[in-house]
Design a protein around this motif. Structure first.
Motif, short mmCIF file in Angstrom:
data_model
loop_
_atom_site.label_atom_id
_atom_site.label_comp_id
_atom_site.label_asym_id
_atom_site.label_seq_id
_atom_site.Cartn_x
_atom_site.Cartn_y
_atom_site.Cartn_z
N ILE A 1 0.81 -1.21 0.00
CA ILE A 1 0.00 0.00 0.00
C ILE A 1 0.85 1.27 0.00
CG2 ILE A 1 -0.21 0.28 2.52
CD1 ILE A 1 -3.22 0.86 2.01
N ASP A 2 2.12 1.20 0.48
CA ASP A 2 2.94 2.42 0.49
C ASP A 2 3.53 2.75 -0.87
OD1 ASP A 2 5.09 0.69 0.16
OD2 ASP A 2 5.93 1.03 2.16
N GLY A 3 3.33 1.87 -1.87
CA GLY A 3 3.72 2.18 -3.25
C GLY A 3 5.20 2.07 -3.56
N VAL A 4 6.01 1.56 -2.64
CA VAL A 4 7.44 1.39 -2.88
C VAL A 4 7.70 -0.04 -3.35
CG1 VAL A 4 9.74 1.39 -1.83
CG2 VAL A 4 8.04 3.10 -1.14
N LEU A 5 8.42 -0.16 -4.46
CA LEU A 5 8.81 -1.48 -4.96
C LEU A 5 10.13 -1.86 -4.29
CD1 LEU A 5 8.52 -3.88 -6.91
CD2 LEU A 5 9.73 -2.51 -8.63
N ARG B 1 15.04 -0.06 -2.71
CA ARG B 1 13.68 0.47 -2.62
C ARG B 1 13.50 1.46 -3.78
NH1 ARG B 1 12.96 3.02 3.17
NH2 ARG B 1 14.96 3.96 2.59
N CYS B 2 12.47 1.26 -4.57
CA CYS B 2 12.30 2.04 -5.81
C CYS B 2 10.92 2.71 -5.83
CB CYS B 2 12.44 1.14 -7.04
SG CYS B 2 13.85 0.02 -7.01
N PHE B 3 10.87 3.87 -6.47
CA PHE B 3 9.60 4.55 -6.69
C PHE B 3 9.66 5.29 -8.02
CE2 PHE B 3 12.26 7.51 -4.39
CZ PHE B 3 12.01 8.74 -4.96
N ILE B 4 8.54 5.84 -8.43
CA ILE B 4 8.41 6.49 -9.73
C ILE B 4 8.80 7.96 -9.63
CG2 ILE B 4 6.82 7.05 -11.62
CD1 ILE B 4 5.03 4.75 -10.49
N ASP B 5 9.62 8.41 -10.55
CA ASP B 5 9.93 9.85 -10.63
C ASP B 5 8.80 10.52 -11.39
OD1 ASP B 5 10.89 12.37 -10.85
OD2 ASP B 5 12.79 11.84 -11.81
N ILE C 1 8.18 10.96 0.54
CA ILE C 1 8.01 10.87 -0.92
C ILE C 1 6.56 11.18 -1.26
CG2 ILE C 1 8.23 9.40 -2.95
CD1 ILE C 1 10.13 7.66 -1.29
N PRO C 2 6.29 12.07 -2.20
CA PRO C 2 4.89 12.39 -2.56
C PRO C 2 4.13 11.14 -2.99
CG PRO C 2 6.43 13.94 -3.58
CD PRO C 2 7.26 12.87 -2.98
N ARG C 3 2.86 11.08 -2.63
CA ARG C 3 2.05 9.91 -2.96
C ARG C 3 1.91 9.72 -4.48
NH1 ARG C 3 1.46 5.78 0.10
NH2 ARG C 3 -0.23 5.22 -1.31
N THR C 4 2.01 10.81 -5.24
CA THR C 4 1.92 10.67 -6.70
C THR C 4 3.07 9.85 -7.26
OG1 THR C 4 3.08 12.79 -6.95
CG2 THR C 4 0.66 12.83 -7.01
N CYS C 5 4.18 9.79 -6.53
CA CYS C 5 5.34 9.01 -6.97
C CYS C 5 5.30 7.56 -6.51
CB CYS C 5 6.63 9.65 -6.45
SG CYS C 5 6.94 11.31 -7.07
N ARG C 6 4.33 7.23 -5.69
CA ARG C 6 4.26 5.87 -5.16
C ARG C 6 2.80 5.44 -4.95
NH1 ARG C 6 3.90 6.17 0.52
NH2 ARG C 6 4.19 8.29 1.32
N PRO C 7 2.05 5.31 -6.05
CA PRO C 7 0.69 4.78 -5.92
C PRO C 7 0.74 3.35 -5.39
CG PRO C 7 1.39 4.78 -8.21
CD PRO C 7 2.43 5.52 -7.46
#
Length: 430
Positions: A343-347, A360-364, A396-402
């Motif tokens: 749910i935190d959106g981090v891969l 730990r990865c997230f979307i730019d 990290i903004p939620r838009t970067c980690r749906p």
């Protein structure tokens, strides 16, 4: 003058004789060798499976051998004849090592495309194909090379899709309290009510010929896809069965909302073992590695667990998030890395053997988006960012980690669903 089907002169071809044909074959061979020499070892292995002629060119040119031993030298390994393993095994070993390095340290390109008209939260990847759905009235099968939607499978108006699985010939769908089958040619069949009705189903997994349904009443129901009958009902838990995994040697592994993992043999109707985490949180996701015999589970409070199925003992546990983990997966032949999303959106990428978080990865989502359109889909391209060890996820903004509701792992890639219209493919490259 005679002309063959290709429009060339038959008489000229006769005058050229066999020698001309041989020269042409060698010309094609040389051109292919030049082209293949620009590929890395993994793309070259894929080319061997395209056709017999390509396979023969690659084998005769010994390009694979050269690249394989170069990779071993670059990694500091000995290539002396006395210590060489078979090349086939060695190539797989190198491929898995490269896959691990890419997931752990490689740069990340993210391709996303609109796969559905409403949000979907499930995806399954097999044989270079991706099946997506749950959320609207259709499942879609995608080519991961071209992003082309190869086939669509529609859900009956009176039913709702809960979960699905597939193989090379059919798709099995859980439709509330019914089972549906779609063949790859699009034909649909719903089990007859006297055989297919059961208490509310929550999850399904399929290995031909059996589909196993995890139910709200704590049972696992085994359905034969050919006789279309329920062959066994196994009491797995006192509470709902929330997730399933099947092994090649006919074991059913199931997780429960009450916080345990139960194991049963498909050939019987009895539970044979139970694995217990140290906390009482519900098991939300489960997977099994047939190569290492390790079982992995994710919980509703962010813990990841690992057990060895041969000894039934816990190997490690680690809390990687403060929130629910929805999905975890690994490449079938990989004994080193485990991808986890929630749910935190981090891969997250974990070490299968220790539970250590490798990345730990997230979307730019703040940089400008580039996009391309091929003949099949409109592809938006983004970059992935690796989070430093000491960085806090909440910053990290939620838009970067749906939220990652489901993920599936392929060679140097991870596909994620986010309960949105878009499916994302994370490509990892060194």
């Amino acid at each position: 003058m005679e002309h063959g089907p290709s429009g060339g002169s038959t008489a000229m071809r006769r005058r050229s004789g066999v020698r001309g044909g041989t020269r042409m074959e060698w010309l094609e061979h040389d051109i292919l060798c030049i082209i293949f020499s620009f590929l890395d070892v993994f793309d070259l292995v894929r080319c061997t499976a395209v056709c017999k002629s390509w396979n023969a060119v690659i084998r005769k040119s010994e390009l694979l051998q050269v690249l394989y031993f170069k990779l071993r030298r670059d990694s500091g390994e000995s290539t002396s004849s006395g210590q060489r393993k078979s090349m086939e095994f060695g190539l797989q070993e190198v491929a898995m090592k490269y896959h691990r390095l890419c997931l752990q340290r490689g740069r990340i390109d993210i391709h996303q495309w609109k796969a559905h008209s409403v949000g979907v939260d499930q995806c399954r990847m097999k044989m270079g194909l991706l099946l997506t759905g749950v959320g609207d009235k259709v499942m879609r099968l995608w080519s991961l090379d071209s992003y082309k939607c190869e086939e669509e499978y529609y859900i009956p108006d009176t039913a709702f899709l809960v979960d699905f699985d597939f193989d090379e010939s059919k798709i099995v769908g859980l439709l509330g309290s019914r089972v549906g089958i779609w063949t790859r040619n699009g034909k649909r069949s719903i089990f007859p009510s006297r055989e297919g009705t059961f208490s509310k189903g929550l999850c399904v997994r399929y290995i031909d010929p059996d589909a196993v349904i995890g139910c709200e009443d704590g049972t696992a129901r085994v359905f034969d896809m050919y006789s279309r009958t329920c062959s066994r009902i196994i009491k797995m838990h006192a509470g709902p069965v929330t997730c399933l995994a099947l092994s090649d040697d006919e074991l059913i592994l199931s997780g429960s909302s009450l916080g345990s993992v139960s194991i049963s043999d498909l050939a019987s109707d009895q539970r044979v073992a139970r694995l217990r985490p140290t906390d009482s949180a519900g098991i939300r996701t489960l997977c099994f590695n047939p190569c290492s015999h390790l079982v992995f589970a994710g919980t509703t409070v962010g813990y990841t667990y690992c057990w060895d199925l041969r000894t039934m003992k816990s190997l490690w546990e680690t809390r990687i998030s403060s929130n629910v983990l929805y999905s975890l997966s690994h490449l079938r032949s990989d004994n080193s890395t485990l991808a986890v999303g929630g749910i935190d959106g981090v891969l997250r990428v974990l070490n299968q053997n220790t539970g250590e978080v490798l990345s730990r990865c997230f979307i730019d989502d703040e940089r400008p988006i580039s996009s391309t359109r091929n003949m099949h889909a409109f592809i938006e391209k983004k970059k992935g960012i690796r989070l430093p060890e000491d960085a806090e996820v909440d910053r990290i903004p939620r838009t970067c980690r749906p939220p990652i509701t489901c993920l599936s792992v392929g060679m140097k890639k991870v596909v994620t669903a986010h309960n949105s219209k878009y499916i994302r493919m994370w490509k990892f490259k060194m």
